[in-house]
Design an enzyme around this catalytic site. Structure first.
Site, PDB file in Angstrom:
ATOM      1  N   THR A  75      -5.417  -6.658  11.257  1.00 26.72           N
ATOM      2  CA  THR A  75      -5.799  -5.433  10.531  1.00 26.72           C
ATOM      3  C   THR A  75      -5.371  -4.170  11.267  1.00 26.72           C
ATOM      4  OG1 THR A  75      -7.743  -6.641   9.722  1.00 26.72           O
ATOM      5  CG2 THR A  75      -7.771  -4.237   9.517  1.00 26.72           C
ATOM      6  N   LYS A  86       0.824  -1.207   0.000  1.00 23.67           N
ATOM      7  CA  LYS A  86       0.000   0.000   0.000  1.00 23.67           C
ATOM      8  C   LYS A  86       0.867   1.269   0.000  1.00 23.67           C
ATOM      9  CE  LYS A  86      -3.762  -2.327   2.578  1.00 23.67           C
ATOM     10  NZ  LYS A  86      -4.703  -2.217   3.721  1.00 23.67           N
ATOM     11  N   ARG A 121      -1.059 -14.120   5.798  1.00 23.24           N
ATOM     12  CA  ARG A 121      -1.807 -13.348   6.817  1.00 23.24           C
ATOM     13  C   ARG A 121      -1.076 -13.383   8.155  1.00 23.24           C
ATOM     14  NH1 ARG A 121      -6.425 -10.026   5.457  1.00 23.24           N
ATOM     15  NH2 ARG A 121      -6.941 -10.248   7.656  1.00 23.24           N
ATOM     16  N   ARG A 174       2.563  -5.483   9.853  1.00 24.20           N
ATOM     17  CA  ARG A 174       1.662  -4.395  10.273  1.00 24.20           C
ATOM     18  C   ARG A 174       2.002  -3.922  11.680  1.00 24.20           C
ATOM     19  NH1 ARG A 174      -4.114  -6.839   8.025  1.00 24.20           N
ATOM     20  NH2 ARG A 174      -4.117  -5.770   6.000  1.00 24.20           N
ATOM     21  N   PHE A 217     -15.717   4.409   7.644  1.00 26.10           N
ATOM     22  CA  PHE A 217     -14.318   4.667   7.269  1.00 26.10           C
ATOM     23  C   PHE A 217     -13.996   4.350   5.815  1.00 26.10           C
ATOM     24  CE2 PHE A 217     -13.377   0.175   7.512  1.00 26.10           C
ATOM     25  CZ  PHE A 217     -14.190  -0.299   8.537  1.00 26.10           C
ATOM     26  N   HIS A 235      -1.843  -5.461   2.053  1.00 33.04           N
ATOM     27  CA  HIS A 235      -3.076  -6.247   1.980  1.00 33.04           C
ATOM     28  C   HIS A 235      -2.720  -7.683   1.647  1.00 33.04           C
ATOM     29  CE1 HIS A 235      -7.016  -7.701   0.689  1.00 33.04           C
ATOM     30  NE2 HIS A 235      -6.367  -8.261  -0.316  1.00 33.04           N
TER      31      HIS A 235
HETATM   32  P1  IDP Z   1      -7.809  -6.731   6.222  1.00 29.29           P
HETATM   33  O1  IDP Z   1      -7.040  -5.748   5.365  1.00 29.29           O
HETATM   34  O2  IDP Z   1      -7.012  -7.143   7.429  1.00 29.29           O
HETATM   35  O3  IDP Z   1      -8.344  -7.914   5.447  1.00 29.29           O
HETATM   36  P2  IDP Z   1     -10.493  -5.573   6.201  1.00 29.29           P
HETATM   37  O4  IDP Z   1     -11.498  -5.687   7.294  1.00 29.29           O
HETATM   38  O5  IDP Z   1     -10.739  -6.358   4.944  1.00 29.29           O
HETATM   39  O6  IDP Z   1      -9.066  -5.942   6.830  1.00 29.29           O
HETATM   40  O7  IDP Z   1     -10.388  -4.022   5.878  1.00 29.29           O
HETATM   41  C1  IDP Z   1      -9.686  -3.552   4.732  1.00 29.29           C
HETATM   42  C2  IDP Z   1      -8.830  -2.333   5.102  1.00 29.29           C
HETATM   43  O8  IDP Z   1      -9.662  -1.267   5.550  1.00 29.29           O
HETATM   44  C3  IDP Z   1      -7.864  -2.583   6.261  1.00 29.29           C
HETATM   45  O9  IDP Z   1      -6.657  -3.181   5.849  1.00 29.29           O
HETATM   46  C4  IDP Z   1      -7.647  -1.178   6.783  1.00 29.29           C
HETATM   47  O10 IDP Z   1      -6.715  -0.451   5.989  1.00 29.29           O
HETATM   48  C5  IDP Z   1      -9.031  -0.565   6.627  1.00 29.29           C
HETATM   49  N1  IDP Z   1      -9.859  -0.731   7.837  1.00 29.29           N
HETATM   50  C6  IDP Z   1     -10.495  -1.857   8.254  1.00 29.29           C
HETATM   51  N2  IDP Z   1     -11.184  -1.658   9.388  1.00 29.29           N
HETATM   52  C7  IDP Z   1     -10.984  -0.357   9.699  1.00 29.29           C
HETATM   53  C8  IDP Z   1     -11.460   0.470  10.781  1.00 29.29           C
HETATM   54  O11 IDP Z   1     -12.208   0.041  11.699  1.00 29.29           O
HETATM   55  N3  IDP Z   1     -11.044   1.771  10.791  1.00 29.29           N
HETATM   56  C9  IDP Z   1     -10.230   2.269   9.806  1.00 29.29           C
HETATM   57  N4  IDP Z   1      -9.774   1.546   8.770  1.00 29.29           N
HETATM   58  C10 IDP Z   1     -10.144   0.241   8.707  1.00 29.29           C
HETATM   59 MG    MG Z   2      -9.855  -8.111   4.139  1.00 28.48          MG
END
Ligand code: IDP
Ligand code: MG
Length: 152
Positions: A101, A12, A95, A112, A60, A128
């Site tokens: 996350t 990213k 992962r 991360r 968000f 990601h």
């Molecule tokens: P992941 O990337 O670990 O699979 P996802 O829930 O798919 O997590 O969310 C995608 C992306 O959105 C995350 O990597 C993060 O950058 C952002 N994100 C997820 N949840 C939140 C939140 O609660 N607040 C702010 N950003 C979030």
């Molecule tokens: Mg995801």
């Protein structure tokens, strides 16, 4: 039987700005998977919104789209680096290496946990990786043409 999977990895804009793309690739390379696809992408907002369609309606989502479009990081052309890795249990291995996350809750030795930040209300978490096999195949089809990924 071996559980051979493919997974999509995106480096990213925050990681590109921090110049840790090589470090991230090194960490993922050591997992022993095969790199089968790699490209530099300057994504459209439509591509990002499709990739993150499961976030539609969250408070968000617009911040995440702006983040992925490079608005919070000093990266010319808002580029993202995209990779496909293939191998046994590829999804869980990648992962595990990238961590949770939320970078403030991710284990400190994960990518991360080491390099992510929460700035404003956006989790800038560097990388990601697909979370499940069906998600991985959808994401690979979204970011890569079939002929851009090696087939083993
Ligand atoms: P992941 O990337 O670990 O699979 P996802 O829930 O798919 O997590 O969310 C995608 C992306 O959105 C995350 O990597 C993060 O950058 C952002 N994100 C997820 N949840 C939140 C939140 O609660 N607040 C702010 N950003 C979030
Ligand atoms: Mg995801």
């Amino acid at each position: 039987m071996a559980n051979i999977e493919r997974t999509l990895v995106l480096i990213k804009p925050d990681a590109i700005e921090k110049r840790i793309s090589g470090l991230i690739l090194d960490r993922l390379d050591r997992l022993g998977l095969q790199l089968t696809g790699a490209k530099v992408v300057s994504p459209t907002e439509e591509l990002i919104r499709t990739h993150y369609k499961h976030l539609a309606g969250t408070p968000f989502v617009d911040g995440v789209v702006d983040y992925m479009m490079g608005k919070y990081n000093n990266v010319p052309n808002h580029k993202i680096y995209a990779f496909v890795f293939q191998g046994e249990d590829a999804i869980a291995k990648v992962r595990g290496e990238i961590g949770s996350t939320n970078p403030e809750k991710a284990a400190p030795w994960t990518i991360r946990g080491s390099f992510g930040r929460i700035i404003g209300d956006v989790m800038q978490n560097c990388v990601h990786a697909s979370g499940a096999p069906d998600e991985a195949e959808q994401e690979i089809a979204l970011w890569f043409k079939p002929e851009e990924v090696l087939d083993f």
